[in-house]
Design a protein around this motif. Sequence first.
Motif, mmCIF file in Angstrom:
data_model
loop_
_atom_site.group_PDB
_atom_site.id
_atom_site.type_symbol
_atom_site.label_atom_id
_atom_site.label_comp_id
_atom_site.label_asym_id
_atom_site.label_seq_id
_atom_site.Cartn_x
_atom_site.Cartn_y
_atom_site.Cartn_z
ATOM 1 N N ARG A 36 0.750 -0.997 -0.079
ATOM 2 C CA ARG A 36 0.046 0.057 0.112
ATOM 3 C C ARG A 36 0.832 1.303 0.032
ATOM 4 O O ARG A 36 0.508 2.240 -0.565
ATOM 5 N N ASN B 158 -7.073 1.091 -6.261
ATOM 6 C CA ASN B 158 -6.818 -0.128 -5.902
ATOM 7 C C ASN B 158 -5.238 -0.296 -5.905
ATOM 8 O O ASN B 158 -4.535 -0.171 -6.629
ATOM 9 N N LYS C 91 -7.077 1.842 -1.944
ATOM 10 C CA LYS C 91 -7.743 0.749 -1.251
ATOM 11 C C LYS C 91 -7.647 -0.624 -1.732
ATOM 12 O O LYS C 91 -6.800 -0.834 -2.470
ATOM 13 N N GLN D 111 -10.041 -2.861 -3.057
ATOM 14 C CA GLN D 111 -11.115 -3.380 -3.390
ATOM 15 C C GLN D 111 -11.170 -4.822 -4.270
ATOM 16 O O GLN D 111 -10.282 -4.990 -5.053
ATOM 17 N N PHE E 223 -7.336 8.112 -2.000
ATOM 18 C CA PHE E 223 -7.210 7.037 -1.148
ATOM 19 C C PHE E 223 -7.030 5.703 -1.730
ATOM 20 O O PHE E 223 -7.182 5.424 -3.120
ATOM 21 N N ASN F 42 -10.076 7.167 -5.866
ATOM 22 C CA ASN F 42 -9.662 5.899 -5.225
ATOM 23 C C ASN F 42 -8.822 4.936 -6.128
ATOM 24 O O ASN F 42 -9.222 4.920 -7.347
#
Length: 138
Positions: free
Chosen positions: A24, A70, A52, A54, A50, A68
Amino acid sequence: MIFSWYRKKKKKYTRKRTSNSVARIQARLFIHERLTYWNQFYNFSYKRVFIKNQKTRWGSCSKNGNLNFNYKIIYLPPHLADYIIVHELCHLGEFNHSKRFWNLVEKTIPEYARCKNELRTISQNGFHQQLFRSTIKV
Ligand SMILES: [Zn+2]
């Protein structure tokens, strides 16, 4: 009963933190760097980014200007990660998938149609299937 529930939750939480945190952080650095690069050509303003985890999305853009992504986009070939970043960036200009939206994408990624297909194939049948398990949309 409550204790075992807590233990299960705690285990899940710890596992998630240790296995995903490095990826991340890498994803955050990569995405910020690429967003800054591509936004030189667009000059859009976005609020928060962000990262995420997902199951069904590579990225999305919210109506209030948050982006956002991934974190797993760092495992994709770089040109596809860039395509996803540009795609979400362009939603800040056009909040739809109209011809105008694709014209914006085309400005920096003329071969976007090929990227789109490649990404679809990877999501559906590629080795990334093991990572993602399902079709991922942008
Ligand atoms: Zn889209």
